[in-house]
Design an enzyme around this catalytic site. Structure first.
Site, short mmCIF file in Angstrom:
data_model
loop_
_atom_site.label_atom_id
_atom_site.label_comp_id
_atom_site.label_asym_id
_atom_site.label_seq_id
_atom_site.Cartn_x
_atom_site.Cartn_y
_atom_site.Cartn_z
CG ASP A 1 -39.25 54.62 -29.18
OD1 ASP A 1 -38.58 55.20 -30.06
OD2 ASP A 1 -38.73 54.07 -28.20
CG ASN B 1 -34.15 49.79 -17.21
OD1 ASN B 1 -33.95 49.77 -18.43
ND2 ASN B 1 -35.18 50.42 -16.66
CG HIS C 1 -35.26 50.70 -21.44
ND1 HIS C 1 -34.67 51.48 -20.48
CD2 HIS C 1 -35.06 51.37 -22.61
CE1 HIS C 1 -34.15 52.57 -21.03
NE2 HIS C 1 -34.37 52.52 -22.32
CD GLU D 1 -38.39 52.16 -18.89
OE1 GLU D 1 -37.59 51.44 -18.27
OE2 GLU D 1 -38.07 53.26 -19.36
#
Length: 239
Positions: free
Chosen positions: A62, A128, A130, A135
């Site tokens: 990314d 979380n 991800h 996400e």
């Protein structure tokens, strides 16, 4: 899924390096690379080694959209600093965060991934669950896509910028389906903040609310975590 528990992130980086070295000996040519603190010990080992990466291809997960590659918070800059300056690759692909048309850049990156199947994909994991900028709620069938960063991610990343307003709001990210097409996946997780994510990754149900949980369905995944990150795992998963 193989779980390797190490005493710390330094040993974890060495374990990951051994996997890459073995893969290259077996003919692997394409590495999927990640940014963040987790892979830095791995990149240190790669830089300190006598391995030659000049015939290898790398594909990063990314990049922020809107950041110049020379910006010290861009993932281009990160990769140059931690790996490519010392160990150049034949081809090093990272999304162009300054592309005039983000949709065209997404298509271009999907074509790059399709033309260069990834042999070993390195991943980190967020608190979380991800992976990359995928996400909770990201479809498992996603390919490279543009991402609106969540408020929690913006706040988490603001520590790297002078203030929260400077944090980019968009990114270009390899999708979960693209990640799952990698031949082998090595996920790195270190520290107390990753305990819940590691437990959900390994033990929890496979759900889009925990993007990393899909790795349970991949045929060749190695999770490398330190003792602290593994603290909440059922002992049967620890080796």
């Amino acid at each position: 899924m193989k779980i390797i528990v190490t005493k710390d992130n330094i040993e974890g980086g060495t374990k990951a390096f051994e996997i890459i070295k073995k893969g290259m000996e077996d003919g692997d040519k394409v590495l999927g690379l990640a940014t963040g603190s987790s892979p830095i010990p791995l990149y240190d080992d790669m830089c300190d080694s006598d391995l030659d990466f000049s015939d290898m291809t790398s594909i990063n997960l990314d990049e922020y959209y809107g950041l110049n590659p020379d910006n010290d918070q861009s993932y281009h800059y990160f990769m140059q600093k931690h790996l490519f300056d010392k160990k150049p690759f034949k081809h090093s692909y990272i999304p162009n965060g300054m592309a005039k048309d983000i949709d065209e850049e997404v298509d271009r990156y999907n074509d790059i991934i399709a033309a260069n199947p990834i042999d070993i994909q390195i991943l980190g994991i967020g608190r979380n669950g991800h992976i990359a900028f995928n996400e909770p709620g990201t479809p498992f069938g996603s390919l490279t896509h543009k991402v609106q960063l969540t408020e929690s991610t913006i706040k988490a990343n603001s520590r790297f910028f002078d203030n929260e307003d400077e944090v980019p709001r968009q990114a270009i990210c390899m999708g979960i389906k693209s990640i799952m097409q990698s031949k082998k996946i090595v996920l790195l997780a270190f520290g107390e903040s990753k305990q819940d994510a590691v437990k959900a990754l390994v033990e929890g149900p496979v759900t889009e609310e925990v993007p990393a949980s899909i790795l349970q369905d991949h045929p060749d995944v190695t999770v490398i975590c330190d003792e602290v990150a593994a603290a909440k795992l059922d002992p049967k998963y620890r080796n």
